[in-house]
Write a protein that holds these residues in place. Structure first.
Motif, PDB file in Angstrom:
ATOM      1  N   TYR A 121       0.496  -0.974  -0.056  1.00 26.45           N
ATOM      2  CA  TYR A 121      -0.474  -0.096  -0.130  1.00 26.45           C
ATOM      3  C   TYR A 121       0.623   1.612  -0.113  1.00 26.45           C
ATOM      4  N   TYR A 124       2.841   1.716  -3.422  1.00 28.45           N
ATOM      5  CA  TYR A 124       1.754   2.481  -4.546  1.00 28.45           C
ATOM      6  C   TYR A 124       1.008   3.307  -4.245  1.00 28.45           C
ATOM      7  N   LYS A 125       0.967   3.300  -3.478  1.00 27.82           N
ATOM      8  CA  LYS A 125       0.154   5.390  -2.675  1.00 27.82           C
ATOM      9  C   LYS A 125       0.076   6.316  -3.323  1.00 27.82           C
ATOM     10  N   VAL A 131      -1.480   1.518 -10.830  1.00 29.40           N
ATOM     11  CA  VAL A 131      -2.072   0.400 -10.245  1.00 29.40           C
ATOM     12  C   VAL A 131      -2.558  -0.263 -10.851  1.00 29.40           C
ATOM     13  N   ILE A 196      -5.935   0.594  -0.814  1.00 28.03           N
ATOM     14  CA  ILE A 196      -5.643   0.527  -2.733  1.00 28.03           C
ATOM     15  C   ILE A 196      -6.376   1.094  -3.442  1.00 28.03           C
ATOM     16  N   ASP A 199      -7.340   4.442  -2.141  1.00 31.63           N
ATOM     17  CA  ASP A 199      -6.344   5.382  -2.343  1.00 31.63           C
ATOM     18  C   ASP A 199      -6.931   5.841  -4.464  1.00 31.63           C
ATOM     19  N   GLN A 292      -3.968  -6.744  -4.579  1.00 30.22           N
ATOM     20  CA  GLN A 292      -2.440  -6.923  -3.343  1.00 30.22           C
ATOM     21  C   GLN A 292      -2.005  -7.851  -3.744  1.00 30.22           C
TER      22      GLN A 292
END
Ligand SMILES: Cc1cc2nc3c(=O)[nH]c(=O)nc-3n(C[C@H](O)[C@H](O)[C@H](O)COP(=O)(O)O)c2cc1C
Ligand code: SF4
Length: 469
Positions: A121, A124-125, A131, A196, A199, A292
């Protein structure tokens, strides 16, 4: 008394179902006095409270529930239903036949917050494009049943404001128990997938709609959720109340708003107007698990899914296998073959809704879009194996009884159609009339329940006509 029980959020309208649970857990059932008192505290009419309480099977208006319950859905039924009040699939098909005590089970061993790491997480934030490209490259599709492409669904939220994410953990399709497998073992992997997603679509609220039967998972989440650093997002845990239809995404939204689980007419789609009118992304538990997994382990992780394998086999259970595996391979390599004294006759590839295929079609790949030409679909990948001990008319009667029990009753083709089919199956079946009725149900039911309910009967009539004479 009731106001004290409910605490400061007592009047929040969407908490009606939560509040009914609190009151029922305290008093053992919901009598007239508690309905009246709850209505007063929540400033609702008694009719509003009663119509919700009476919609859900887990609210007991006529005295306490039976101390023991026995699952009567297909996998359990084939092994002989136990004593106790009959209930639909409880998501424990590997242990069939299942009788449940009301008492909560203690949670199994799981990977807790201290043992988990939210690195993916954090990595890739703020990287939505990365993503989405990864999910596209992995060709990830929704694993709750409909198989919609995940990246395409998330892209609808490009310009959305005030979005909400909902995790669909209702898992009610007979034969399906893979979401339980995910949440009981590694709940943080699902939550990391959800963070994820939140976000990417910029959602500040995440709702988990968890089926009431999964009390052990509720306990796990109550312990684990407060430990998570959510970057200011609020994770709301909501408890279902025993209604299969609430797995359907729009019925689920109604239920989250504290109402009866009546599916909405689409459009508007949840992405346009969902929970409380806000743009809403709904994803299945396993879909978020895969998100994930793909981001952590590469796009190859998208080529697998969990199969819930049950029925007349040696080793029922949840198995992670390629999307392209065949039922025969699943049975041989994972299921340990058929039970002694049984000959492979047929299989349901996707639970009650996905139709029935004969053993001679067990070498078809189970991937998305592969089974439709045979009148079936993979859905939630609940593979139920049938043998020469199973009569297809009996099997279809069980499945139609389930749909009849679970139909929300909102539209006539489904409400009357499920009831009529279930009755017709108890007599000599007029197959032409049954097929005509099935066509009406498919064409004119509001939601997927009524549209898919005819599937098992139609495929059984195609492949096993002799069982209906
Ligand atoms: C009658 C009915 C029951 C459903 N039950 C579930 C369920 O229990 N869990 C689930 O994830 N999806 C269920 N679905 C599918 C949802 O409507 C929705 O497509 C799904 O949650 C979207 O998530 P996904 O794109 O990640 O698969 C059901 C659909 C229908 C028509
Ligand atoms: S198809 Fe069945 S479950 Fe769906 S809205 Fe109509 S009556 Fe309700």
């Amino acid at each position: 008394m009731i106001a004290q029980l409910l605490g400061p959020k007592a009047q929040q309208r969407d908490l009606l179902i939560e509040n009914l649970h609190v009151v029922q857990d305290h008093f053992g059932h919901l009598d007239k006095e508690s309905i009246t008192a709850l209505a007063e505290v929540m400033r609702l009419s008694q009719a509003q409270v009663y119509e919700v309480a009476s919609f859900y099977a887990h609210f007991h208006l006529n005295g306490p529930p039976a101390p023991q319950q026995s699952c009567v859905s297909l996998t359990c039924a084939m092994f002989g239903v136990g004593k106790g009040a009959p209930v639909p699939c409880v998501g424990r098909c590997a242990e069939a036949p299942v009788s449940l005590p009301r008492a909560q089970k203690s949670p199994p061993d799981y990977i807790d917050y201290a043992a988990y790491d939210y690195t993916t997480y954090r990595q890739y934030k703020g990287q939505s494009d990365q993503v989405l490209h990864a999910l596209e490259a992995a060709n990830l599709r929704g694993l709750g049943g409909a198989g919609f492409k995940v990246a395409d669904k998330w892209r609808f939220f490009d310009k959305a404001t005030n979005a909400v994410l909902v995790i669909n953990a209702d898992e009610g399709e007979p034969g399906t128990f893979k979401d339980r497998h995910c949440l009981e073992r590694n709940p943080h992997k699902v939550i990391e997938g959800a963070l994820i997603a939140a976000d990417v679509i910029n959602a500040k609220d995440i709702y988990i709609y968890l089926r009431d039967e999964y009390a052990d998972i509720r306990q796990i989440l109550q312990i684990e959720l407060p430990k998570i650093d959510t970057d200011g997002r609020v994770i709301h845990l909501r408890r279902g109340a025993g209604a299969y239809i609430c797995g359907e995404e729009t019925a689920l939204l109604e239920s989250l708003e504290g109402k009866r689980g009546l599916p909405r007419i689409k459009p508007p789609y949840p992405a346009q107007q969902g929970l409380f009118g806000r743009p809403t992304l709904i994803n299945n538990v396993e879909t978020l698990w895969r998100v994930q997994d793909i981001l952590q382990n590469g796009i190859e992780a998208g080529s697998k899914r969990f199969y819930s394998l049950s029925g007349r086999i040696q080793k029922p259970g949840v198995y992670e296998a390629p999307l392209t595996i065949t039922a025969q391979e699943l049975i041989t390599h994972y299921g340990g073959g058929l039970l002694d004294g049984h000959k492979f006759k047929a299989y349901l590839p996707g639970g009650a809704s996905g139709g029935i295929l004969p053993a001679y079609l067990a070498n078809l790949p189970l991937g998305f879009g592969q089974l439709e030409q045979y009148g079936c679909f993979i859905g939630s990948a609940a593979v139920i194996v049938l043998s020469d001990h199973d009569n297809m008319k009996t099997v279809c009667t069980n499945l139609l009884d389930f749909f009849n029990h679970e139909s929300c009753g909102q539209c006539t083709p489904c409400r009357v159609g499920c009831d009529k089919l279930s009755n017709m199956l108890r007599h000599t079946l007029d197959t032409d009339l049954a097929q005509e009725l099935c066509a009406v149900m498919r064409d004119s039911s509001i939601c997927g329940l009524g549209q898919a309910a005819p599937n098992p009967l139609l495929s059984a009539l195609t492949y096993f006509a002799e069982d209906f004479t």
